[in-house]
Design a protein around this motif. Structure first.
Motif, PDB file in Angstrom:
ATOM      1  N   ARG A   1      13.187  -9.776  -7.030  1.00 52.29           N
ATOM      2  CA  ARG A   1      14.484 -10.335  -7.103  1.00 52.29           C
ATOM      3  C   ARG A   1      15.606 -10.360  -8.124  1.00 52.29           C
ATOM      4  O   ARG A   1      16.489 -10.434  -8.024  1.00 52.29           O
ATOM      5  N   GLN A   2      14.833 -10.690  -9.399  1.00 55.72           N
ATOM      6  CA  GLN A   2      15.686 -10.621 -10.423  1.00 55.72           C
ATOM      7  C   GLN A   2      16.354  -8.988 -10.642  1.00 55.72           C
ATOM      8  O   GLN A   2      17.634  -8.805 -11.177  1.00 55.72           O
ATOM      9  N   HIS A   3      15.945  -8.025 -10.284  1.00 56.29           N
ATOM     10  CA  HIS A   3      16.423  -6.546 -10.059  1.00 56.29           C
ATOM     11  C   HIS A   3      17.112  -6.404  -8.810  1.00 56.29           C
ATOM     12  O   HIS A   3      17.703  -5.188  -8.678  1.00 56.29           O
ATOM     13  N   GLY A   4      17.293  -7.324  -7.939  1.00 57.37           N
ATOM     14  CA  GLY A   4      17.978  -7.005  -6.614  1.00 57.37           C
ATOM     15  C   GLY A   4      17.481  -6.266  -5.765  1.00 57.37           C
ATOM     16  O   GLY A   4      18.025  -5.433  -4.901  1.00 57.37           O
ATOM     17  N   VAL A   5      16.052  -5.844  -5.812  1.00 62.36           N
ATOM     18  CA  VAL A   5      15.373  -4.849  -5.079  1.00 62.36           C
ATOM     19  C   VAL A   5      15.224  -5.336  -3.823  1.00 62.36           C
ATOM     20  O   VAL A   5      14.722  -6.663  -3.356  1.00 62.36           O
ATOM     21  N   ARG A   6      15.578  -4.465  -2.735  1.00 64.64           N
ATOM     22  CA  ARG A   6      15.464  -4.721  -1.326  1.00 64.64           C
ATOM     23  C   ARG A   6      14.620  -3.650  -0.847  1.00 64.64           C
ATOM     24  O   ARG A   6      15.112  -2.135  -1.019  1.00 64.64           O
ATOM     25  N   PHE A   7      13.567  -3.662  -0.065  1.00 69.15           N
ATOM     26  CA  PHE A   7      12.915  -2.532   0.722  1.00 69.15           C
ATOM     27  C   PHE A   7      13.467  -2.459   2.089  1.00 69.15           C
ATOM     28  O   PHE A   7      13.719  -3.368   2.798  1.00 69.15           O
TER      29      PHE A   7
ATOM     30  N   HIS B   1      11.092   4.330 -11.200  1.00 69.74           N
ATOM     31  CA  HIS B   1      12.370   4.358 -11.711  1.00 69.74           C
ATOM     32  C   HIS B   1      12.781   3.390 -12.569  1.00 69.74           C
ATOM     33  O   HIS B   1      13.352   3.795 -13.696  1.00 69.74           O
ATOM     34  N   ALA B   2      12.172   1.902 -12.512  1.00 66.56           N
ATOM     35  CA  ALA B   2      12.385   1.125 -13.290  1.00 66.56           C
ATOM     36  C   ALA B   2      11.829   1.437 -14.857  1.00 66.56           C
ATOM     37  O   ALA B   2      12.129   1.113 -15.910  1.00 66.56           O
ATOM     38  N   ALA B   3      10.528   1.908 -14.693  1.00 65.55           N
ATOM     39  CA  ALA B   3      10.006   2.418 -15.840  1.00 65.55           C
ATOM     40  C   ALA B   3      10.927   3.724 -16.763  1.00 65.55           C
ATOM     41  O   ALA B   3      10.947   3.617 -17.867  1.00 65.55           O
ATOM     42  N   ALA B   4      11.257   4.510 -15.953  1.00 67.16           N
ATOM     43  CA  ALA B   4      12.175   5.404 -16.322  1.00 67.16           C
ATOM     44  C   ALA B   4      13.234   5.027 -17.232  1.00 67.16           C
ATOM     45  O   ALA B   4      13.933   5.743 -18.296  1.00 67.16           O
ATOM     46  N   THR B   5      13.920   4.130 -16.827  1.00 69.96           N
ATOM     47  CA  THR B   5      15.072   3.373 -17.466  1.00 69.96           C
ATOM     48  C   THR B   5      14.746   2.347 -18.462  1.00 69.96           C
ATOM     49  O   THR B   5      15.521   1.747 -18.870  1.00 69.96           O
TER      50      THR B   5
ATOM     51  N   ASP C   1      -9.107   7.028  -7.507  1.00 71.44           N
ATOM     52  CA  ASP C   1      -8.404   6.550  -6.247  1.00 71.44           C
ATOM     53  C   ASP C   1      -6.836   6.792  -6.158  1.00 71.44           C
ATOM     54  O   ASP C   1      -6.449   7.379  -7.143  1.00 71.44           O
ATOM     55  N   GLN C   2      -6.192   6.227  -5.302  1.00 71.09           N
ATOM     56  CA  GLN C   2      -4.565   6.647  -5.337  1.00 71.09           C
ATOM     57  C   GLN C   2      -3.931   6.113  -6.082  1.00 71.09           C
ATOM     58  O   GLN C   2      -3.149   6.467  -6.829  1.00 71.09           O
ATOM     59  N   ILE C   3      -4.365   4.812  -6.851  1.00 70.85           N
ATOM     60  CA  ILE C   3      -3.624   4.309  -8.070  1.00 70.85           C
ATOM     61  C   ILE C   3      -3.738   5.202  -9.239  1.00 70.85           C
ATOM     62  O   ILE C   3      -2.886   5.284  -9.922  1.00 70.85           O
ATOM     63  N   ARG C   4      -5.066   5.737  -9.382  1.00 68.39           N
ATOM     64  CA  ARG C   4      -5.219   6.602 -10.592  1.00 68.39           C
ATOM     65  C   ARG C   4      -4.332   7.698 -10.531  1.00 68.39           C
ATOM     66  O   ARG C   4      -3.855   8.302 -11.525  1.00 68.39           O
ATOM     67  N   HIS C   5      -4.383   8.369  -9.311  1.00 68.07           N
ATOM     68  CA  HIS C   5      -3.349   9.477  -9.087  1.00 68.07           C
ATOM     69  C   HIS C   5      -1.996   9.227  -9.373  1.00 68.07           C
ATOM     70  O   HIS C   5      -1.533  10.183  -9.865  1.00 68.07           O
ATOM     71  N   TRP C   6      -1.596   8.020  -8.960  1.00 74.40           N
ATOM     72  CA  TRP C   6      -0.150   7.763  -8.852  1.00 74.40           C
ATOM     73  C   TRP C   6       0.094   7.502 -10.669  1.00 74.40           C
ATOM     74  O   TRP C   6       1.130   7.919 -11.093  1.00 74.40           O
TER      75      TRP C   6
ATOM     76  N   ALA D   1       0.929  -1.144   0.040  1.00 70.43           N
ATOM     77  CA  ALA D   1      -0.046  -0.129   0.008  1.00 70.43           C
ATOM     78  C   ALA D   1       0.889   1.320  -0.107  1.00 70.43           C
ATOM     79  O   ALA D   1       1.898   1.314   0.426  1.00 70.43           O
ATOM     80  N   PHE D   2       0.424   2.363  -0.591  1.00 70.01           N
ATOM     81  CA  PHE D   2       1.249   3.552  -0.734  1.00 70.01           C
ATOM     82  C   PHE D   2       1.830   4.030   0.668  1.00 70.01           C
ATOM     83  O   PHE D   2       2.948   4.526   0.682  1.00 70.01           O
ATOM     84  N   ASP D   3       1.019   4.025   1.784  1.00 70.17           N
ATOM     85  CA  ASP D   3       1.224   4.517   2.908  1.00 70.17           C
ATOM     86  C   ASP D   3       2.335   3.562   3.776  1.00 70.17           C
ATOM     87  O   ASP D   3       2.955   3.943   4.861  1.00 70.17           O
ATOM     88  N   ILE D   4       2.426   2.243   3.265  1.00 67.29           N
ATOM     89  CA  ILE D   4       3.140   1.272   3.861  1.00 67.29           C
ATOM     90  C   ILE D   4       4.483   1.041   3.263  1.00 67.29           C
ATOM     91  O   ILE D   4       5.500   1.047   3.867  1.00 67.29           O
ATOM     92  N   CYS D   5       4.616   0.782   1.821  1.00 69.72           N
ATOM     93  CA  CYS D   5       5.635   0.659   1.415  1.00 69.72           C
ATOM     94  C   CYS D   5       5.883   1.537  -0.189  1.00 69.72           C
ATOM     95  O   CYS D   5       5.597   1.104  -1.316  1.00 69.72           O
ATOM     96  N   GLY D   6       6.147   2.736   0.202  1.00 70.80           N
ATOM     97  CA  GLY D   6       6.367   3.499  -0.788  1.00 70.80           C
ATOM     98  C   GLY D   6       7.479   3.351  -1.837  1.00 70.80           C
ATOM     99  O   GLY D   6       7.390   3.557  -3.019  1.00 70.80           O
ATOM    100  N   SER D   7       8.304   2.516  -1.580  1.00 68.02           N
ATOM    101  CA  SER D   7       9.375   2.102  -1.895  1.00 68.02           C
ATOM    102  C   SER D   7       9.129   1.133  -3.222  1.00 68.02           C
ATOM    103  O   SER D   7       9.750   1.265  -4.092  1.00 68.02           O
ATOM    104  N   TYR D   8       8.322   0.517  -3.161  1.00 72.96           N
ATOM    105  CA  TYR D   8       7.524  -0.332  -4.231  1.00 72.96           C
ATOM    106  C   TYR D   8       7.457   0.619  -5.364  1.00 72.96           C
ATOM    107  O   TYR D   8       7.886   0.223  -6.695  1.00 72.96           O
ATOM    108  N   TRP D   9       6.385   1.501  -5.147  1.00 68.75           N
ATOM    109  CA  TRP D   9       6.245   2.731  -6.113  1.00 68.75           C
ATOM    110  C   TRP D   9       7.218   3.103  -6.604  1.00 68.75           C
ATOM    111  O   TRP D   9       7.312   3.620  -8.053  1.00 68.75           O
ATOM    112  N   SER D  10       8.230   3.871  -5.791  1.00 67.09           N
ATOM    113  CA  SER D  10       9.342   4.586  -6.367  1.00 67.09           C
ATOM    114  C   SER D  10      10.273   3.873  -7.191  1.00 67.09           C
ATOM    115  O   SER D  10      10.514   4.009  -8.357  1.00 67.09           O
TER     116      SER D  10
END
Length: 159
Positions: free
Chosen positions: A153-159, A32-36, A54-59, A19-28
């Motif tokens: 995991r493939q991208h080595g992401v850690r939150f 970032h991955a989309a920009a690259t 809703d929040q998804i639409r705004h994001w 959720a946006f308020d719990i794990c903003g890192s996922y969305w960030s």
């Protein structure tokens, strides 16, 4: 290879574990991955995600230019292949209509066109003829699917 994101890689995380308020890192990370160019999605997914205010639409509205590929007329031929497959594999008429009317069929067609991999939470169910699942359609066309967890995991992401 670009990873194409299904609608449920946005919806389910936003409503549950990322959720946006719990794990903003996922969305960030998605932004970032989309920009690259590591991850993208398609316009039909964007249209599905923008149905609610809703929040998804705004994001999505804030990050759409980096995430969503523009419509591509070249996908017409691959869509015809996907539609032919869907109609000739024992699925009900309703299942075929639902599949072809949603972003799912377009994800498979775009993946075929660009040699992409699909990220989805759907699970293959080849024997269930009442609903066409993305992994089944993708597999039939030589496209692989992975979960959001495998993507991270493939991208080595850690939150």
């Amino acid at each position: 290879m670009t990873l194409l994101l299904d609608s449920n890689t946005f919806l389910t995380p936003a409503m549950t574990y990322y959720a946006f308020d719990i794990c903003g890192s996922y969305w960030s990370w998605i932004a970032h991955a989309a920009a690259t160019g590591d991850v993208k999605s398609i316009s039909p997914v964007k249209r599905e995600l923008r149905q609610k205010d809703d929040q998804i639409r705004h994001w999505i509205d804030m990050h759409a230019s980096n995430i969503f590929m523009p419509d591509d007329s070249a996908v017409t031929n691959t869509m015809a292949q996907v539609a032919t497959w869907a109609g000739s594999n024992g699925y009900t008429t309703a299942a075929v209509a639902e599949f072809l009317g949603k972003a799912d069929s377009y994800l498979v067609a775009y993946a075929m066109l660009g040699g992409h991999q699909i990220v989805t939470l759907e699970v293959a169910a080849p024997a269930a003829k009442g609903k066409i699942k993305i992994p089944d359609a993708a597999n039939a066309h030589g496209i692989s699917t992975i979960t959001p967890y495998q993507m991270l995991r493939q991208h080595g992401v850690r939150f």
